[in-house]
Scaffold this motif. Structure first.
Motif, short mmCIF file in Angstrom:
data_model
loop_
_atom_site.label_atom_id
_atom_site.label_comp_id
_atom_site.label_asym_id
_atom_site.label_seq_id
_atom_site.Cartn_x
_atom_site.Cartn_y
_atom_site.Cartn_z
N THR A 1 -3.70 -6.20 -5.55
CA THR A 1 -4.27 -5.66 -4.32
C THR A 1 -5.64 -5.07 -4.61
O THR A 1 -5.79 -4.32 -5.58
N CYS B 1 0.83 -1.21 0.00
CA CYS B 1 0.00 0.00 0.00
C CYS B 1 0.86 1.26 0.00
O CYS B 1 0.53 2.24 -0.67
N TRP C 1 -6.38 1.46 3.75
CA TRP C 1 -5.06 1.80 4.29
C TRP C 1 -4.88 3.31 4.31
O TRP C 1 -4.37 3.88 5.28
N THR D 1 -8.80 -2.38 -0.30
CA THR D 1 -7.74 -2.55 0.69
C THR D 1 -6.84 -1.33 0.74
O THR D 1 -6.48 -0.83 1.81
#
Length: 208
Positions: free
Chosen positions: A26, A5, A34, A30
């Motif tokens: 990813t 991230c 983050w 998500t």
């Protein structure tokens, strides 16, 4: 996942979020979760810095007497809905403690300054309508591997800013005077301003 991230966040100016998430396998949800967590953390840090400044002002205005309970009470009187544990954490992290916890240390006394205490010109009114007219001072004790380090500072009650400071391995009168000279040299004091300290000299009128 946190490292991925961070990579996406660092490269978002060069590539689209969709492409970066697809390449790193990813989910976009998500990554955005983050980012939200990161922003919340930064917001908490900023809020802590603001509160730490207010704690420092209250502690200095009390001439270093207030510990966690009284600082917390003072904040609440000002309308701050603060948790005592949070105040204790911030004071601990910044080495701020009330006089009752300062064992084995002593402040400037009549013997240190060579003069009797001046009249208290401030009383309990720690406010000022105009910068440079009323300031308060205190000495903070900092333990180091080579012994105590002493930090003298002066705070303007109008702006709530530190306008002069000085550090040394002693707590003689010149430590406080050097900090005051700094404030005067920067043009932060008005003629006839009142200075107030709990370290041997309660208050006096000064003409810089």
């Amino acid at each position: 996942m946190s490292a991925i991230c961070r990579f996406i966040h660092a490269e978002r100016a060069n590539y689209t979020i969709s492409l970066l998430c697809r390449v790193t396998k990813t989910a976009r949800s998500t990554y955005y979760a983050w980012v939200a967590g990161r922003q919340a953390h930064e917001k908490r840090q900023q809020a802590d810095e603001v509160l730490a400044h207010e704690i420092t002002v209250i502690h200095l205005a009390s001439r270093g007497n207030y510990g966690v309970p009284r600082v917390t009470a003072a904040l609440r009187r000002q309308g701050r809905a603060v948790n005592r544990k949070r105040v204790a954490r911030l004071m601990r992290e910044r080495g701020i403690a009330g006089n009752s916890r300062r064992t084995g240390r002593r402040g400037l006394t009549k013997a240190d300054t060579g003069a009797a205490p001046s009249p208290d010109l401030v009383g309990r009114d720690f406010t000022a309508a105009r910068p440079g007219t009323k300031i308060v001072g205190d000495i903070t004790y900092i333990p180091t591997a080579e012994g105590w380090l002493y930090l003298a500072s002066w705070l303007d009650l109008a702006t709530r800013e530190i306008i002069g400071y000085s550090m040394a391995d002693h707590h003689r009168a010149e430590l406080v005077v050097d900090a005051l000279d700094m404030a005067a040299g920067l043009g932060r004091l008005e003629a006839g301003c009142v200075i107030h300290s709990g370290r041997g000299s309660e208050g006096r009128t000064m003409s810089p």
